[in-house]
Design a protein around this motif. Sequence first.
Motif, PDB file in Angstrom:
ATOM      1  N   GLN A  77       0.821  -1.212   0.000  1.00  0.00           N
ATOM      2  CA  GLN A  77       0.000   0.000   0.000  1.00  0.00           C
ATOM      3  C   GLN A  77       0.851   1.256   0.000  1.00  0.00           C
ATOM      4  OE1 GLN A  77      -2.976   0.067   3.073  1.00  0.00           O
ATOM      5  NE2 GLN A  77      -3.334   2.265   2.888  1.00  0.00           N
ATOM      6  N   SER A  78       1.959   1.252   0.739  1.00  0.00           N
ATOM      7  CA  SER A  78       2.846   2.405   0.757  1.00  0.00           C
ATOM      8  C   SER A  78       3.464   2.673  -0.606  1.00  0.00           C
ATOM      9  CB  SER A  78       3.943   2.197   1.804  1.00  0.00           C
ATOM     10  OG  SER A  78       4.835   3.286   1.842  1.00  0.00           O
ATOM     11  N   ALA A  79       3.640   1.633  -1.425  1.00  0.00           N
ATOM     12  CA  ALA A  79       4.240   1.813  -2.747  1.00  0.00           C
ATOM     13  C   ALA A  79       3.208   2.144  -3.820  1.00  0.00           C
ATOM     14  CB  ALA A  79       5.002   0.547  -3.142  1.00  0.00           C
ATOM     15  N   GLN A  80       1.953   1.694  -3.656  1.00  0.00           N
ATOM     16  CA  GLN A  80       0.948   1.857  -4.696  1.00  0.00           C
ATOM     17  C   GLN A  80      -0.021   3.006  -4.452  1.00  0.00           C
ATOM     18  OE1 GLN A  80       0.765   0.116  -7.521  1.00  0.00           O
ATOM     19  NE2 GLN A  80       2.459  -1.264  -7.029  1.00  0.00           N
ATOM     20  N   GLN A  81      -0.064   3.564  -3.259  1.00  0.00           N
ATOM     21  CA  GLN A  81      -1.112   4.518  -2.900  1.00  0.00           C
ATOM     22  C   GLN A  81      -0.969   5.829  -3.675  1.00  0.00           C
ATOM     23  OE1 GLN A  81      -0.613   5.107   1.290  1.00  0.00           O
ATOM     24  NE2 GLN A  81       1.403   6.034   1.103  1.00  0.00           N
ATOM     25  N   THR A  82      -2.107   6.480  -3.839  1.00  0.00           N
ATOM     26  CA  THR A  82      -2.205   7.788  -4.480  1.00  0.00           C
ATOM     27  C   THR A  82      -2.903   8.747  -3.518  1.00  0.00           C
ATOM     28  OG1 THR A  82      -4.298   7.146  -5.537  1.00  0.00           O
ATOM     29  CG2 THR A  82      -2.261   6.793  -6.792  1.00  0.00           C
ATOM     30  N   PRO A  83      -2.806  10.058  -3.729  1.00  0.00           N
ATOM     31  CA  PRO A  83      -3.414  11.010  -2.782  1.00  0.00           C
ATOM     32  C   PRO A  83      -4.927  10.886  -2.647  1.00  0.00           C
ATOM     33  CG  PRO A  83      -1.790  12.124  -4.158  1.00  0.00           C
ATOM     34  CD  PRO A  83      -1.946  10.751  -4.716  1.00  0.00           C
ATOM     35  N   GLY A  84      -5.626  10.271  -3.601  1.00  0.00           N
ATOM     36  CA  GLY A  84      -7.073  10.185  -3.519  1.00  0.00           C
ATOM     37  C   GLY A  84      -7.600   8.993  -2.745  1.00  0.00           C
TER      38      GLY A  84
END
Length: 354
Positions: free
Chosen positions: A142-149
């Motif tokens: 999740q830390s590598a794939q997450q986006t601001p939205g």
Amino acid sequence: MPLQIPHPNTPLHLYRHMLREATYLPPLCRPWIASRIQARFRECRTADDSKYYIKGAHQQLRYLRSANTGHVNRMRRLCYLATGRVGKRRRLLARAELSSLPASSSTELDNRMAKLVNGKRRELDWMDNWSIEKVQAIAFSQSAQQTPGWPHIMRKGVDPLRVLPTENCFGRPVSKKLMRNKLKRHWAAILKQLLPPLPKGEWDQLAAMARGEADPQHYKIPARRPVAISITESPSAISKVRTSSWEDFVTKPVRSLERGSSRTMKSLTGDEDEDPRGHGRPTGIRVLNQRKLRRSIYGNIWKASPLIDKNPRSGKWSVTWGGQGRQPVQRPRKKDLQFFQGIDKAGVPIRSVT
């Protein structure tokens, strides 16, 4: 335009209004929202002070009406609640998908209980009920794939070996009990930001809805039913719109009187502008057709939904997020082919041989 429905005055009347609004939601979130309305009504029926719950129910009713009007952000949050990205179902999914499996044999049980601290058997805590390997695999991904939205943003420091100290201020190694308490505090903070995985069948169904491959019924929003006309009372008596008197303009600021008819609050309150020119259209309102649901709501939910699986060879957990990989490019329609005349498949203009 405000709804031509009487204002709910009793808790039962308010309960019926909320159930009616839940029937206009998309099929993705309709069952979960309706079940939560029913469960919360049964839980609060025996409450001593019901004013607090009635006030919150009125706010949620306005929220549902705004989402059904076409407010994209509010409709997206209702779908987040139904898919377990936020709210109660998120905690239920985390408990069901991330809990540690019971020991399969007595040998494995003895190995779990053989952990000692200072020569004494360590007391079991809440971390023993969770699969830390699963949690760590999802947190790293999740830390590598997450986006601001995304509804939850994972912290960067996930690995406890890099975050937790090994020595105290005197240069001595940290005791095992203190290290265990720091570990519990670290993983508790990780779980607050973690997006739990979805079951395989639900993840596949959400993927089909995000790609536009699902049945058309998953994109249909029920039309609002016509309001029943009272035989004894006139429609004007049922739908009385509250107007401000001259005393309100004298004793209250104008901004408080016009707050309900502002562009940001108009979809929540249903108030109309007294001035014919008005403030303009409500903000955030869109027509929720199939294209809007698929791109703005279902696609974002699928991207924030992981699927975890264990590799049978290596024994490690692999996490898959929605929307990963290269998305297929849609072919242009017939009326759009005129823009591609004179160029080849690589986009290079075709030179005519003279």
